[in-house]
Design a protein around this motif. Structure first.
Motif, mmCIF file in Angstrom:
data_model
loop_
_atom_site.group_PDB
_atom_site.id
_atom_site.type_symbol
_atom_site.label_atom_id
_atom_site.label_comp_id
_atom_site.label_asym_id
_atom_site.label_seq_id
_atom_site.Cartn_x
_atom_site.Cartn_y
_atom_site.Cartn_z
ATOM 1 N N GLY A 1 109.551 32.695 -1.766
ATOM 2 C CA GLY A 1 109.224 31.558 -2.614
ATOM 3 C C GLY A 1 108.150 30.673 -2.032
ATOM 4 N N SER A 2 108.104 30.590 -0.705
ATOM 5 C CA SER A 2 107.096 29.781 -0.025
ATOM 6 C C SER A 2 106.594 30.562 1.179
ATOM 7 C CB SER A 2 107.704 28.447 0.420
ATOM 8 O OG SER A 2 106.737 27.632 1.051
ATOM 9 N N PRO A 3 105.693 31.545 0.957
ATOM 10 C CA PRO A 3 105.254 32.437 2.040
ATOM 11 C C PRO A 3 104.659 31.667 3.215
ATOM 12 C CG PRO A 3 104.487 33.236 -0.089
ATOM 13 C CD PRO A 3 105.021 31.854 -0.311
ATOM 14 N N PRO A 4 104.971 32.085 4.434
ATOM 15 C CA PRO A 4 104.383 31.428 5.603
ATOM 16 C C PRO A 4 102.876 31.636 5.649
ATOM 17 C CG PRO A 4 105.562 33.422 6.234
ATOM 18 C CD PRO A 4 105.863 33.190 4.801
ATOM 19 N N SER A 5 102.191 30.692 6.243
ATOM 20 C CA SER A 5 100.736 30.796 6.371
ATOM 21 C C SER A 5 100.371 31.727 7.517
ATOM 22 C CB SER A 5 100.126 29.421 6.627
ATOM 23 O OG SER A 5 100.460 28.963 7.928
ATOM 24 N N LEU A 6 99.113 32.112 7.532
ATOM 25 C CA LEU A 6 98.610 32.957 8.613
ATOM 26 C C LEU A 6 98.836 32.287 9.968
ATOM 27 C CD1 LEU A 6 95.275 34.884 8.542
ATOM 28 C CD2 LEU A 6 95.846 33.494 10.515
ATOM 29 N N GLN A 7 98.586 30.986 10.043
ATOM 30 C CA GLN A 7 98.777 30.278 11.308
ATOM 31 C C GLN A 7 100.246 30.204 11.681
ATOM 32 O OE1 GLN A 7 96.153 29.132 13.382
ATOM 33 N NE2 GLN A 7 97.911 29.156 14.767
ATOM 34 N N ASP A 8 101.126 30.066 10.681
ATOM 35 C CA ASP A 8 102.563 30.083 10.960
ATOM 36 C C ASP A 8 102.956 31.384 11.670
ATOM 37 O OD1 ASP A 8 102.971 27.623 9.715
ATOM 38 O OD2 ASP A 8 103.464 28.526 7.779
ATOM 39 N N MET B 1 108.887 37.837 8.272
ATOM 40 C CA MET B 1 107.980 36.821 7.738
ATOM 41 C C MET B 1 106.535 37.312 7.743
ATOM 42 S SD MET B 1 109.596 33.381 9.466
ATOM 43 C CE MET B 1 108.296 32.319 8.832
ATOM 44 N N ALA B 2 106.168 38.047 8.796
ATOM 45 C CA ALA B 2 104.799 38.565 8.875
ATOM 46 C C ALA B 2 104.515 39.545 7.748
ATOM 47 C CB ALA B 2 104.571 39.237 10.231
ATOM 48 N N MET B 3 105.487 40.408 7.415
ATOM 49 C CA MET B 3 105.296 41.350 6.312
ATOM 50 C C MET B 3 105.146 40.622 4.977
ATOM 51 S SD MET B 3 107.752 44.636 7.134
ATOM 52 C CE MET B 3 109.047 43.831 8.063
ATOM 53 N N ILE B 4 105.958 39.609 4.765
ATOM 54 C CA ILE B 4 105.890 38.860 3.513
ATOM 55 C C ILE B 4 104.561 38.123 3.405
ATOM 56 C CG2 ILE B 4 106.891 36.904 2.275
ATOM 57 C CD1 ILE B 4 109.633 37.836 3.311
ATOM 58 N N ALA B 5 104.127 37.496 4.493
ATOM 59 C CA ALA B 5 102.857 36.776 4.468
ATOM 60 C C ALA B 5 101.690 37.723 4.212
ATOM 61 C CB ALA B 5 102.651 36.037 5.792
ATOM 62 N N ALA B 6 101.704 38.875 4.869
ATOM 63 C CA ALA B 6 100.604 39.831 4.702
ATOM 64 C C ALA B 6 100.576 40.394 3.292
ATOM 65 C CB ALA B 6 100.732 40.959 5.727
ATOM 66 N N ALA B 7 101.751 40.692 2.743
ATOM 67 C CA ALA B 7 101.808 41.255 1.390
ATOM 68 C C ALA B 7 101.272 40.285 0.352
ATOM 69 C CB ALA B 7 103.243 41.649 1.053
ATOM 70 N N LEU C 1 123.282 42.823 2.417
ATOM 71 C CA LEU C 1 122.944 41.723 3.314
ATOM 72 C C LEU C 1 123.867 40.549 3.027
ATOM 73 C CD1 LEU C 1 119.045 41.794 2.903
ATOM 74 C CD2 LEU C 1 120.345 42.670 4.861
ATOM 75 N N ASP C 2 124.140 39.736 4.046
ATOM 76 C CA ASP C 2 124.979 38.571 3.790
ATOM 77 C C ASP C 2 124.154 37.473 3.118
ATOM 78 O OD1 ASP C 2 123.569 37.118 5.783
ATOM 79 O OD2 ASP C 2 125.005 37.686 7.333
ATOM 80 N N ALA C 3 124.828 36.424 2.688
ATOM 81 C CA ALA C 3 124.177 35.369 1.916
ATOM 82 C C ALA C 3 123.064 34.696 2.716
ATOM 83 C CB ALA C 3 125.211 34.336 1.477
ATOM 84 N N GLU C 4 123.241 34.543 4.019
ATOM 85 C CA GLU C 4 122.229 33.888 4.844
ATOM 86 C C GLU C 4 120.970 34.740 4.950
ATOM 87 O OE1 GLU C 4 121.933 31.551 9.155
ATOM 88 O OE2 GLU C 4 123.692 32.786 8.671
ATOM 89 N N ASP C 5 121.139 36.052 5.105
ATOM 90 C CA ASP C 5 119.990 36.955 5.149
ATOM 91 C C ASP C 5 119.202 36.876 3.848
ATOM 92 O OD1 ASP C 5 120.437 37.962 7.701
ATOM 93 O OD2 ASP C 5 121.745 39.547 6.980
ATOM 94 N N LYS C 6 119.911 36.947 2.730
ATOM 95 C CA LYS C 6 119.239 36.913 1.426
ATOM 96 C C LYS C 6 118.533 35.587 1.210
ATOM 97 C CE LYS C 6 122.329 40.269 -0.750
ATOM 98 N NZ LYS C 6 123.333 40.527 -1.808
ATOM 99 N N ALA C 7 119.172 34.495 1.610
ATOM 100 C CA ALA C 7 118.547 33.176 1.459
ATOM 101 C C ALA C 7 117.263 33.089 2.276
ATOM 102 C CB ALA C 7 119.527 32.083 1.885
ATOM 103 N N PHE C 8 117.275 33.685 3.473
ATOM 104 C CA PHE C 8 116.071 33.681 4.315
ATOM 105 C C PHE C 8 114.916 34.389 3.617
ATOM 106 C CE2 PHE C 8 113.332 35.847 7.377
ATOM 107 C CZ PHE C 8 112.960 34.803 8.210
ATOM 108 N N VAL C 9 115.195 35.562 3.031
ATOM 109 C CA VAL C 9 114.151 36.321 2.340
ATOM 110 C C VAL C 9 113.682 35.576 1.101
ATOM 111 C CG1 VAL C 9 113.589 38.485 1.187
ATOM 112 C CG2 VAL C 9 115.044 38.506 3.217
ATOM 113 N N PHE C 10 114.601 35.035 0.325
ATOM 114 C CA PHE C 10 114.223 34.309 -0.886
ATOM 115 C C PHE C 10 113.341 33.106 -0.549
ATOM 116 C CE2 PHE C 10 118.362 35.842 -3.063
ATOM 117 C CZ PHE C 10 117.738 37.031 -3.409
ATOM 118 N N ASP C 11 113.689 32.392 0.511
ATOM 119 C CA ASP C 11 112.886 31.225 0.910
ATOM 120 C C ASP C 11 111.480 31.651 1.324
ATOM 121 O OD1 ASP C 11 114.995 29.542 0.410
ATOM 122 O OD2 ASP C 11 115.588 29.328 2.514
ATOM 123 N N ALA C 12 111.395 32.742 2.100
ATOM 124 C CA ALA C 12 110.091 33.212 2.565
ATOM 125 C C ALA C 12 109.231 33.712 1.409
ATOM 126 C CB ALA C 12 110.262 34.304 3.614
#
Length: 245
Positions: free
Chosen positions: A179-186, A137-143, A166-177
């Motif tokens: 699609g809606s990147p976590p904030s710096l505070q997150d 999540m930190a890499m996605i937010a920073a990018a 990757l399994d479906a759950e792993d891919k869903a986690f990345v797609f969600d992150a």
């Protein structure tokens, strides 16, 4: 879900390596050649290179990507963060030892000991989930800090993730992150202790080529939210520069 495998897909090409085997391999290589060989390919490996788009690490991916093969990206990341933290601690202790006329302490080891919080699998993040997910999540937010991941880049990343083992759950986690990147505070809230704070900053720095004011501001704000001392940030920057030089 396989948090270790997901993190390896971001940091390097050896996604299938087990954490123990990766760390053991890293120990052998680092004992012979120091951190340089491991660090050389860290920022160019796997999905991190895709996140960076056409920035420096992507341009040099061809010659650097082999640097982390066989070591395990998570093990290399932990080693870099541990080295930075150990050097900072040694610098903090040196004036006290000099004032007390005590001999200087022995140089810190190159690798974190077994069970250290610098090994991503050793302890969960503050939300109770595996810390490997916090690092992804930190890499996605920073990018996303400079806004360069537009629709075209996002489609490229989605396609790349879809091709990975990757399994479906792993891919869903990345797609969600993505699609809606976590904030710096997150991201800052995920750190459980100074070791994890240092590692979150380091992996964020690896996901940024700080040649843009927005990226520089992001890193400065992240360091502040993580309560990292300026001297420690300097050591983390040195390790990041060595990884992408």
């Amino acid at each position: 879900m396989n948090p270790q495998g997901l993190l390896e897909q971001f940091l390097g090409p050896n996604a299938g390596q087990a954490a123990g085997g990766a760390m053991q391999n890293a120990k052998g290589k680092l004992a012979n050649s120091g951190l340089g060989g491991v660090a050389g390919g860290l920022a160019a490996g796997g999905l991190l290179g895709v996140l960076l788009g056409n920035k420096k690490a992507r341009k040099t991916a061809g010659k650097l990507a082999g640097g982390v093969v066989g070591y395990g990206g998570a093990a290399a990341l932990g080693a870099l963060a541990f080295r930075a933290y150990s050097n900072w601690q040694a610098g903090q202790q040196a004036p006290q030892q000099a004032a007390a006329q005590q001999p200087a302490a022995a140089p810190p080891p190159a690798l974190p000991p077994a069970g250290s919080k610098f090994l991503p699998a050793a302890a969960p993040a503050s939300n109770g989930r595996p810390f490997e997910l916090a690092l992804v999540m930190a890499m996605i937010a920073a990018a996303n800090a400079d806004g360069h991941i537009g629709p075209d880049e996002q489609r490229l990343i989605f396609n790349k993730v879809g091709e990975l083992p990757l399994d479906a759950e792993d891919k869903a986690f990345v797609f969600d992150a993505l699609g809606s990147p976590p904030s710096l505070q997150d991201i800052a809230n995920l750190a459980e202790g100074p070791e994890q704070a240092a590692e979150l900053y380091l992996v964020s720095r690896l996901a940024i080529d700080p040649d843009h004011p927005m990226e520089q501001a992001y890193l400065e704000a992240l360091a502040s939210r993580l309560s990292l001392p300026g001297e420690l940030v300097g050591h983390l920057e040195s390790q990041a520069e060595a990884a992408t030089a």
